[in-house]
Structures are given as structure tokens and as C-alpha cells.
Write a protein that holds these residues in place. Structure first.
Motif, PDB file in Angstrom:
ATOM      1  N   LEU A   1      17.458 -67.323 -28.942  1.00 12.33           N
ATOM      2  CA  LEU A   1      18.906 -67.460 -28.764  1.00 12.33           C
ATOM      3  C   LEU A   1      19.471 -66.459 -27.761  1.00 12.33           C
ATOM      4  N   GLY A   2      18.658 -65.470 -27.364  1.00  3.79           N
ATOM      5  CA  GLY A   2      19.011 -64.647 -26.208  1.00  3.79           C
ATOM      6  C   GLY A   2      19.937 -63.481 -26.450  1.00  3.79           C
ATOM      7  N   CYS A   3      20.161 -63.090 -27.706  1.00  2.00           N
ATOM      8  CA  CYS A   3      21.063 -61.965 -27.988  1.00  2.00           C
ATOM      9  C   CYS A   3      20.335 -60.628 -27.860  1.00  2.00           C
ATOM     10  N   PRO A   4      21.066 -59.544 -27.640  1.00  4.36           N
ATOM     11  CA  PRO A   4      20.413 -58.236 -27.490  1.00  4.36           C
ATOM     12  C   PRO A   4      19.878 -57.677 -28.803  1.00  4.36           C
ATOM     13  N   MET A   5      20.402 -58.127 -29.948  1.00  6.07           N
ATOM     14  CA  MET A   5      19.941 -57.620 -31.239  1.00  6.07           C
ATOM     15  C   MET A   5      20.547 -58.485 -32.343  1.00  6.07           C
ATOM     16  N   GLY A   6      20.049 -58.283 -33.567  1.00  7.06           N
ATOM     17  CA  GLY A   6      20.721 -58.839 -34.732  1.00  7.06           C
ATOM     18  C   GLY A   6      20.050 -60.030 -35.373  1.00  7.06           C
ATOM     19  N   ALA A   7      20.306 -60.143 -36.673  1.00  4.38           N
ATOM     20  CA  ALA A   7      19.844 -61.267 -37.482  1.00  4.38           C
ATOM     21  C   ALA A   7      20.828 -61.425 -38.629  1.00  4.38           C
ATOM     22  N   VAL A   8      20.855 -62.611 -39.220  1.00 11.00           N
ATOM     23  CA  VAL A   8      21.778 -62.886 -40.324  1.00 11.00           C
ATOM     24  C   VAL A   8      20.987 -63.380 -41.522  1.00 11.00           C
ATOM     25  N   LEU A   9      21.121 -62.668 -42.635  1.00  7.49           N
ATOM     26  CA  LEU A   9      20.440 -62.985 -43.892  1.00  7.49           C
ATOM     27  C   LEU A   9      21.404 -63.736 -44.799  1.00  7.49           C
TER      28      LEU A   9
END
Length: 343
Positions: free
Chosen positions: A205-213
Motif C-alpha cells: 500500500l506504499g505507506c512509510p509506516m503503520g498497521a491496523v489491528l
């Protein structure tokens, strides 16, 4: 250190686009730790709806998502069932054992996909001197399974089994949207199979960081406490959450193009007599070289000298990952360069 013109080492190598950076710069922000960041709140609401869960939590990384899920589901002395080639076992610094006190029982699984029947064999009998089986862990897609997609019917069988036996089920969604795009199965259908699931933002998805639980209200309440304990709480995190919102709006459809590029790369390599290439289902291509001249590390070094980055998995096995910063022309050049070097 090499500068790679073409970086096939991982889809984590993506650089935020100008449009994504603009969305980040314009993000509404607040104190995420106090639930006051509008962009974070919008992102978690969108992902919880996408995955069919009651609530969601924004976290810095997918590894933290996996670790927090284990910490919520398990107690010290519990056991997790996971594929023998899972990321949880090979690439997360033994966090489940070191911090949750839970051990992992690896299940031999072709391409990282196992059945309910295999889990039934792996579940421990209820004995005072045996660990308590507590959690089934699934990786979607399977990294070291060559980007394999778990079939929805297999996941539904596992879900039925886990509920009958009182086990929790967790989906590591590092490349969940690749599975959605590659299979045509809705993300909510995957979410319905498990008690907890997360979606990575920093890969395809190309984002610099992060995830959603995501999970139930009760699960996320417990997960949020672990987020604080582990130092994962953030302040004006809307700046990076905005990248996730942008990606969900604009970058999901591009995953299909990544899959096509992976297939093109694999097809180009398959013509070389020294290369045995796997069948890519998504954006990961694993290939074996059989050359008297060089091993995998030497090939990667030669490629690096020409500005091409690739992953080394063993003495003979390499991994290439296509993503939005790798063009079709890049894929063609990388494959042609590999064939030329091996010649």
C-alpha cells in the motif's frame, strides 16, 4: 552501501508518493494517545468496517500487531499453532516467547497453508504436564510460501474448528489486501474467520509506516493497554495515519498490477536453464539458482553493482518482490540482468 535503481528486496522499500506526502502534510491531527486525532480515528473506523470487526487500533508496525495479539490471546505457558515457515517464527525476534511466555508449535505446511485436520493433530491433550493450546496463527499471504493465498474455504474450516475447540484464531495480514485483490474474496470474509486480524500499510500500500489491528471491543480494549506498555502509543499520529487513508483510497487497485509484474518477472526467469522459479500468486517471486559459477549471495552482489536489489534466502534461493515503485521496464531489466549474469 549500495544505491538501488531497482529495489526488489521487499515491498517495504516503497517511497511515499508526492500525492501521499501532500495528504500527510494536510492531515488533521490531535493527541492519538487520548483518542483525539481525527485522522487516526477515521483510519481505524475505516479498517474495522473493511475487516468486519467492532473496533481497530493503529500501531507502528505489523510485528507489534502480532505481538499484541499473542499477548491478549495467550498466557505464559500457552501454545500457538503456526506454519513452520511463518513470519512469527522466523522474523519476529521470538517476541511471543520472550514477552508473552507462549511457545509456538510449528506445523509442517506446504507453502505455509495447513488444514483443520493438521491442527487437530497438533492440539495438545489436556494434561497437567502439557502446554495449553490457545491460538491458531495464520499468515495472509504467506511470505515464505511464495506469497501464497489462503483459500477462504480452508480458513472457514479452521474457524469452525477453533470455535468448536475453544481456541482463538488470529490472521497476520501483512499482505492481506494482496490476498483480497488476488483472490477476489472480500476482506470482511477473511475477517469473519478470525478473532483478530491486522492490515499492514507499509508494504504494497506504499505507506512509510503503520498497521491496523482489529477485533472485538473487548479485544481492542486489552490490546490498547498492551500498546501503552510496549511504548506504541503516539501523539500527533494523524500525519502517518493520513498516508493509510490515502493508500486505501488510491493504492489498492495497483496491487493487481504488482501481481502482473511478478508473473512477468517469473516468466522471464523461467527461460533460463539455471533457474527454477516458483509460481507467484501475488507479488512475491522465489527462485532457485543452479549454477557452478556462483551462489545466491554472489548473484545478489553482482546485481547490486548494477543498481538492482534482491533478497537472499539461502545459498541457492532468492526472493524478488514487486511493488508500486518497480515498473514493468524495471522488472524486464532485472530479469534480463539475472539471465545475463548467470550466463
Amino acid at each position: 552501501m549500495h544505491h538501488f535503481r531497482i529495489d526488489l528486496r521487499s515491498d517495504t522499500k516503497t517511497i511515499p508518493s508526492a500525492a501521499m506526502r501532500a495528504a500527510m502534510a494536510q492531515a488533521s491531527v490531535g493527541d492519538e494517545q487520548l483518542d483525539e486525532d481525527p485522522s487516526v480515528n477515521e483510519l481505524v473506523a475505516r479498517v474495522s468496517t473493511l475487516l468486519g470487526k467492532q473496533k481497530a487500533l493503529f500501531l507502528p508496525s505489523g510485528t507489534m500487531c502480532n505481538l499484541i495479539a499473542v499477548l491478549v490471546h495467550c498466557r505464559p505457558g500457552d501454545e500457538i499453532i503456526a506454519a513452520d515457515n511463518s513470519h512469527l517464527i522466523s522474523s519476529e525476534s521470538a517476541g511471543a516467547t520472550a514477552l508473552a511466555g507462549a511457545q509456538i508449535r510449528p506445523v509442517p505446511a506446504e507453502r505455509g497453508i495447513f488444514s483443520a485436520e493438521q491442527v487437530a493433530i497438533a492440539v495438545r491433550p489436556q494434561k497437567v504436564n502439557a502446554p495449553t493450546t490457545r491460538l491458531i496463527h495464520v499468515e495472509q499471504t504467506v511470505n515464505r510460501g511464495g506469497g501464497a493465498i489462503w483459500p477462504i474455504d480452508v480458513l472457514r474450516d479452521l474457524a469452525r474448528f477453533s470455535r468448536e475447540r475453544g481456541l482463538a484464531m488470529h490472521i497476520d495480514g501483512a499482505r492481506l489486501m494482496n490476498a483480497v485483490v488476488g483472490s477476489g474474496v472480500d476482506a470482511k470474509d477473511y475477517g469473519d474467520c478470525c478473532d483478530s486480524v491486522w492490515l499492514d500499510l507499509s508494504k504494497g500500500l506504499g505507506c512509510p509506516m503503520g498497521a491496523v489491528l482489529a477485533g472485538s471491543d473487548e479485544f481492542i480494549e486489552a490490546a490498547r493497554r498492551w500498546k501503552f506498555r510496549l511504548g506504541g502509543a503516539m501523539r500527533q499520529a494523524g500525519i502517518v495515519a493520513a498516508a493509510g487513508l490515502y493508500a486505501l483510497e488510491n493504492n489498492v487497485s495497483g496491487l493487481q498490477t504488482d501481481h502482473q509484474k511478478a508473473r512477468r518477472f517469473a516468466d522471464a526467469l523461467s527461460s533460463h536453464e539455471c533457474v527454477l522459479v516458483g509460481n507467484p500468486e501475488t507479488n512475491l517471486v522465489f527462485f532457485e539458482i543452479n549454477s557452478r559459477r556462483m551462489n545466491a549471495a554472489q548473484l545478489a552482489h553482482e546485481l547490486a553493482l548494477e543498481g538492482i536489489g534482491i533478497g537472499v534466502e539461502s545459498a541457492t534461493l532468492l526472493r524478488a518482490v514487486t511493488h508500486l515503485d518497480v515498473s514493468t521496464a524495471n522488472v524486464d531489466e532485472a530479469a534480463a540482468t539475472i539471465c545475463r549474469i548467470l550466463r
